[in-house]
Design a protein around this motif. Structure first.
Motif, short mmCIF file in Angstrom:
data_model
loop_
_atom_site.label_atom_id
_atom_site.label_comp_id
_atom_site.label_asym_id
_atom_site.label_seq_id
_atom_site.Cartn_x
_atom_site.Cartn_y
_atom_site.Cartn_z
N VAL A 117 0.88 -1.17 0.00
CA VAL A 117 0.00 0.00 0.00
C VAL A 117 0.91 1.22 0.00
O VAL A 117 1.67 1.44 0.95
N GLY A 118 0.92 1.97 -1.09
CA GLY A 118 1.73 3.18 -1.13
C GLY A 118 3.16 3.01 -1.59
O GLY A 118 3.93 3.98 -1.56
N GLY A 119 3.56 1.81 -2.02
CA GLY A 119 4.89 1.66 -2.58
C GLY A 119 5.90 1.05 -1.62
O GLY A 119 5.54 0.27 -0.73
N TYR A 120 7.17 1.45 -1.77
CA TYR A 120 8.28 0.79 -1.10
C TYR A 120 9.20 1.76 -0.37
O TYR A 120 9.13 2.97 -0.58
N HIS A 121 10.05 1.19 0.47
CA HIS A 121 11.09 1.96 1.16
C HIS A 121 12.01 2.61 0.12
O HIS A 121 12.31 2.01 -0.92
N PRO A 122 12.49 3.83 0.40
CA PRO A 122 13.36 4.51 -0.59
C PRO A 122 14.61 3.73 -0.97
O PRO A 122 15.13 3.89 -2.07
N HIS A 123 15.12 2.87 -0.08
CA HIS A 123 16.34 2.11 -0.36
C HIS A 123 16.06 0.68 -0.79
O HIS A 123 17.01 -0.11 -0.92
N PHE A 124 14.80 0.34 -1.01
CA PHE A 124 14.47 -1.01 -1.44
C PHE A 124 14.44 -1.06 -2.97
O PHE A 124 13.66 -0.34 -3.60
N PRO A 125 15.27 -1.90 -3.59
CA PRO A 125 15.25 -2.00 -5.05
C PRO A 125 14.18 -2.98 -5.53
O PRO A 125 14.34 -4.20 -5.36
N PRO A 126 13.07 -2.52 -6.09
CA PRO A 126 12.02 -3.45 -6.54
C PRO A 126 12.52 -4.35 -7.67
O PRO A 126 13.32 -3.94 -8.52
N GLU A 127 12.05 -5.58 -7.65
CA GLU A 127 12.34 -6.50 -8.74
C GLU A 127 11.53 -6.08 -9.98
O GLU A 127 10.54 -5.36 -9.86
N PRO A 128 11.95 -6.52 -11.17
CA PRO A 128 11.20 -6.14 -12.37
C PRO A 128 9.74 -6.55 -12.33
O PRO A 128 8.88 -5.88 -12.91
N TRP A 129 9.43 -7.64 -11.62
CA TRP A 129 8.04 -8.09 -11.57
C TRP A 129 7.24 -7.43 -10.44
O TRP A 129 6.03 -7.65 -10.34
N HIS A 130 7.89 -6.63 -9.60
CA HIS A 130 7.17 -5.92 -8.54
C HIS A 130 6.31 -4.80 -9.14
O HIS A 130 6.80 -4.03 -9.97
N PRO A 131 5.06 -4.66 -8.71
CA PRO A 131 4.22 -3.58 -9.25
C PRO A 131 4.68 -2.22 -8.75
O PRO A 131 5.15 -2.08 -7.61
N ARG A 132 4.56 -1.21 -9.59
CA ARG A 132 4.85 0.17 -9.19
C ARG A 132 3.56 0.81 -8.71
O ARG A 132 2.57 0.87 -9.44
N VAL A 133 3.59 1.28 -7.47
CA VAL A 133 2.38 1.78 -6.81
C VAL A 133 2.62 3.21 -6.32
O VAL A 133 3.65 3.48 -5.69
N PRO A 134 1.71 4.14 -6.58
CA PRO A 134 1.90 5.51 -6.09
C PRO A 134 1.76 5.59 -4.58
O PRO A 134 1.01 4.83 -3.97
N ARG A 135 2.51 6.51 -3.97
CA ARG A 135 2.47 6.73 -2.54
C ARG A 135 1.05 7.05 -2.07
O ARG A 135 0.27 7.71 -2.77
N LEU A 136 0.72 6.61 -0.86
CA LEU A 136 -0.50 7.04 -0.21
C LEU A 136 -0.24 8.43 0.36
O LEU A 136 0.58 8.59 1.27
N GLU A 137 -0.92 9.45 -0.18
CA GLU A 137 -0.61 10.83 0.17
C GLU A 137 -1.85 11.61 0.57
O GLU A 137 -2.94 11.37 0.04
N LEU A 138 -1.65 12.52 1.49
CA LEU A 138 -2.68 13.46 1.93
C LEU A 138 -2.18 14.86 1.68
O LEU A 138 -1.03 15.19 2.02
N SER A 139 -3.02 15.70 1.09
CA SER A 139 -2.67 17.09 0.84
C SER A 139 -3.83 17.97 1.29
O SER A 139 -4.95 17.82 0.79
#
Length: 209
Positions: A117-139
């Motif tokens: 939910v909201g993506g990954y840790h900034p230092h975590f390298p996603p694998e090619p098969w990992h889905p790209r997910v936008p951050r959960l954000e409040l503005s």
């Protein structure tokens, strides 16, 4: 269909067969709080009273999912649409995904999975098969002087777990401005073993004469 009288949903299910069997789902759900009054004499009167006021919170979610039988691949993804809380000026955005491989395809091994939910840790390298997910954000533009932004994420996979979030509040009036920032990130990996945690706080102020 309606769930608990507050969540309105529409779901389309399809099954395709031929060269391969694929089960797919498209859907959308909307939650409004407080819920709309029911139709009828009492409901009509209540509707007339609240027609000019927006709901206190509205959360819209669009979802698409499929399961490919031959490839052994489950892929579920969703994204917030037209969502806010407390005020229409306080918007919510972001997405989630669940991907599981029951067979070794797309570079993944059988048994690999990721739920985020909201993506990954900034230092975590996603694998090619990992889905790209936008951050959960409040503005939230609270007023002409005060703005608040926040972000959060969580992910659990076959080789790692992570979570984190941030908050940024900025106030400005005339020549005086102040900013407060807060962020925390946590990551644990066991393939290979690695862990890290970070926590930051920032306070900044300025005065232009």
């Amino acid at each position: 269909f309606t769930t608990f009288k507050v969540v309105e949903s529409f779901v389309l299910l399809s099954i395709s067969v031929g060269s391969g069997t694929r089960i797919a789902l498209l859907g959308s759900s909307t939650l409004e709080l407080p819920p709309k009054p029911p139709p009828g004499p009492g409901g009509a009167a209540a509707n007339a009273l609240v027609a000019h006021e927006p709901p206190l919170a509205r959360v819209g979610l669009a979802v698409k999912a499929f399961y490919d039988v031959e490839r052994g691949l489950l892929d579920v993804r969703g994204q917030l649409v037209g969502s806010y809380i407390l005020s229409e000026a306080c918007t919510l955005t972001g997405g989630f995904a669940v991907v599981a491989h029951f067979k070794g395809v797309d570079g993944a091994r059988a048994g690999d999975f990721i739920a985020t939910v909201g993506g990954y840790h900034p230092h975590f390298p996603p694998e090619p098969w990992h889905p790209r997910v936008p951050r959960l954000e409040l503005s939230w533009r609270v007023s002409e002087h005060l703005g608040v932004k926040g972000a959060a994420y969580f992910a659990l996979g076959s080789g790692a777990a992570m979570a984190g979030g941030s908050l940024d509040a900025h106030w400005e009036a005339g020549g005086l401005s102040a900013r407060f920032t807060l962020a925390a990130d946590f990551l644990v990996q066991w393939e290979p073993y690695h862990y890290e945690a970070s926590f930051t706080v920032g306070i900044h102020g300025s005065l232009d004469l």
